[in-house]
Design a protein around this motif. Structure first.
Motif, mmCIF file in Angstrom:
data_model
loop_
_atom_site.group_PDB
_atom_site.id
_atom_site.type_symbol
_atom_site.label_atom_id
_atom_site.label_comp_id
_atom_site.label_asym_id
_atom_site.label_seq_id
_atom_site.Cartn_x
_atom_site.Cartn_y
_atom_site.Cartn_z
ATOM 1 N N VAL A 52 0.849 -1.189 0.000
ATOM 2 C CA VAL A 52 0.000 0.000 0.000
ATOM 3 C C VAL A 52 0.883 1.238 0.000
ATOM 4 N N GLN A 53 0.462 2.257 -0.771
ATOM 5 C CA GLN A 53 1.201 3.515 -0.819
ATOM 6 C C GLN A 53 0.589 4.526 0.134
ATOM 7 N N LEU A 54 1.427 5.071 1.009
ATOM 8 C CA LEU A 54 1.017 6.094 1.954
ATOM 9 C C LEU A 54 1.486 7.457 1.467
ATOM 10 N N ASP A 57 4.993 9.070 -0.678
ATOM 11 C CA ASP A 57 5.537 7.951 -1.451
ATOM 12 C C ASP A 57 6.090 6.843 -0.545
ATOM 13 N N GLU A 58 5.525 6.724 0.646
ATOM 14 C CA GLU A 58 5.928 5.667 1.579
ATOM 15 C C GLU A 58 5.189 4.379 1.236
ATOM 16 N N LYS A 59 5.882 3.237 1.334
ATOM 17 C CA LYS A 59 5.301 1.936 1.041
ATOM 18 C C LYS A 59 5.108 1.147 2.332
ATOM 19 N N SER A 86 5.452 -4.878 6.708
ATOM 20 C CA SER A 86 6.724 -4.311 6.264
ATOM 21 C C SER A 86 6.552 -2.804 6.077
ATOM 22 N N GLY A 87 7.668 -2.091 6.026
ATOM 23 C CA GLY A 87 7.645 -0.640 5.917
ATOM 24 C C GLY A 87 8.037 0.006 7.231
ATOM 25 N N GLN A 166 -3.761 -0.865 -5.641
ATOM 26 C CA GLN A 166 -2.599 -1.715 -5.842
ATOM 27 C C GLN A 166 -2.992 -3.132 -6.273
ATOM 28 N N LEU A 167 -2.009 -3.856 -6.792
ATOM 29 C CA LEU A 167 -2.134 -5.282 -7.076
ATOM 30 C C LEU A 167 -1.531 -6.060 -5.916
#
Length: 505
Positions: A52-54, A57-59, A86-87, A166-167
């Motif tokens: 997921v994108q926060l 541009d954080e993943k 993760s992240g 997202q995929l």
């Protein structure tokens, strides 16, 4: 072989009793062929992972687990939980309900459309009030016992700043949800094997983490104090010595209110003193975080060894020691835990009378004015998921998860367990009361370390054969002074059913 995993009573009864038991089972099977109340409907256990994108541009890696029951015409519904793995947002969790529709397209190719709604947050993520919405479309390949494929989804926090498309990857294992309708609970049945969600053993866990040197908080300080935690674990046998399970827990003291964890576990055990002592070991992998604990992206690993002393045929006391670590963060700790474990369905015991035990799944919402860490007092709304299992006709044990979805308390989560009573009043009306203890924190709510209690009462009315509507009121209170202390109102839908067991005889 473990006492938990071995066939019950065979060693005590001997060959003559075993043959008699088999004869009675054959007679019961013939009687039940036409009258057995057991109902079986398809179900699936679903696991998904996506990135997921926060903002900025954080993943963030997000894992979802769902248990879905078929309700007809391709539709399915059930409880679900999502969490960061993760992240930089370890400790972000949500719990809620997911529904969907599945249809075969051509050959082994299938389409699954669904929608999840739940509450939670954590990891200092911008989740606002905590309401998470996730529509998805999955393209699956049918491999027989399981399906796997690609998922497209949107993860959006309605009052926050996260809105990502997202995929991902998805895997779904086929199962069966076998139960007895509520109006036939307690009848004799020749049901074989497991029913309900299929777990064989339940633990109520109390433990402590002793952080190792180098363990730190997300805010940068040293994490040195002992962390007391409470939780639950359910397990299912895979063979004579091996089992798998799920566990969840949260901090009750130690200055890390809001810390929570959710893991899958795999273990092995053997009996060294029949009927008295069992020794074993297990490993677990999953998600953890919150409460300013330095878990990095949220991935959590633990390993332990334990001994179980049998108190009765169904109850045992387990003592465990082990090591827990977050490989993406600084959290390292030795852990000790004591748990009261209860053998549930005991499907291998063909000699005991086969009765169905009343159980309930309850989902709803609650509302109360929550004291905040900044001194204010504001209304909080939370989603509630509850599992009740009756030990007598009127007394039940309950495990519950509550997560905020409104009121500016995104990230607040509570895990509770306790006991309740329920009685019919007249016609379709019933009433009940329950007393719960547990751990809670996050979202800026003043739980003062995490330990809370929540007594309450409710009135329900039957809407159909197994469904009822309940309205309740109670109180939620921190076990420490100057913390959370509020009156609660809630509304919920309860699904009542019977599962195989030998307790309510």
């Amino acid at each position: 072989m473990s006492d938990f995993l071995r066939p019950r009573r065979f060693a005590w009864l001997g060959l003559p009793s075993l043959l008699a038991g088999l004869g009675l089972a054959a007679c019961d099977a013939a009687w039940a062929q036409a009258q057995d109340p057991l109902v079986s409907t398809p179900a699936q256990i679903k696991l998904g992972i996506e990135k997921v994108q926060l903002p900025g541009d954080e993943k963030m890696g997000l894992v979802g687990t769902t248990y879905l029951v078929d309700v007809g015409h391709g539709f399915h519904v059930g409880p679900a939980a999502y969490g960061a793995i993760s992240g930089q947002r370890g400790g972000l969790f949500t719990v809620g309900v997911e529904g969907g529709w599945q249809r075969r397209l051509a050959g082994p190719l299938a389409l699954d459309l669904g929608f999840y709604a739940g509450g939670g947050g954590g990891g200092a993520a911008p989740v606002g009030g905590g309401l998470m919405l996730r529509p998805h479309a999955d393209l699956l390949w049918d491999f027989g016992p399981f399906l796997a494929g690609l998922s497209w989804s949107q993860v959006r926090f309605a009052n926050g700043d996260i809105n990502s498309r997202q995929l991902g990857l998805v895997w779904s294992a086929r199962s069966d949800f076998r139960f007895v309708p509520s109006d036939r609970v307690g009848e004799r049945s020749a049901m074989g094997g497991r029913s309900g969600m299929g777990f064989d053993r339940l633990h109520a866990v109390f433990g402590a983490y002793e952080p190792r040197p180098g363990a730190r908080r997300n805010s940068g300080g040293e994490l040195a104090s002992t962390i007391a935690f409470v939780g639950t674990r359910v397990e299912r046998a895979l063979g004579d010595h091996v089992y798998w399970g799920l566990e969840a827990g949260g901090a009750a003291s130690g200055g890390v209110a809001g810390y929570a964890e959710y893991l899958g576990t795999l273990g092995t055990e053997t009996t060294v003193w029949p009927g008295v002592l069992t020794l074993g070991g297990r490993v677990a992998l999953g998600m953890g975080g919150g409460g300013d604990v330095g878990v990095g992206g949220g991935l959590l690993m633990k390993a332990g060894v334990y001994g179980t002393l049998r108190l009765t045929r169904e109850l045992g006391l387990t003592l465990e020691g082990g090591y827990t670590r977050a490989p993406q963060g600084s959290f390292r700790a030795l852990h000790t835990a004591a748990s009261l474990n209860w053998i549930l369905d005991d499907p291998s015991d063909i000699t005991a009378p086969a009765r169905s035990i009343r159980s309930e799944w309850v989902g709803g919402v609650e509302r109360y004015p929550a004291q905040r860490n900044d001194g204010s007092r504001r209304m909080l709304q939370a989603v509630t998921l509850k599992a009740n299992r009756f030990v007598t006709r009127h007394v039940y044990l309950s495990g519950q998860a509550h997560s905020a979805y409104g009121g500016g308390a995104g990230g607040y989560t509570a895990g509770l367990f306790g006991a309740g009573v329920q009685f019919p009043v007249f016609g379709p009306v019933h009433a009940g009361a329950e007393a719960l203890i547990g751990a809670a924190g996050g979202g800026g709510v003043a739980t003062q370390g995490g330990a809370i209690m929540q007594p309450g009462a409710y009135v329900g009315v039957d809407l159909g054969r197994s469904l009822s509507l309940r309205v309740g009121a109670g109180k939620i209170k921190s076990l420490r002074a100057k913390g959370l202390d509020a009156n609660v109102v809630d509304v919920a839908l309860a699904f009542t059913f019977g599962i195989a067991g030998h307790g309510n005889r």
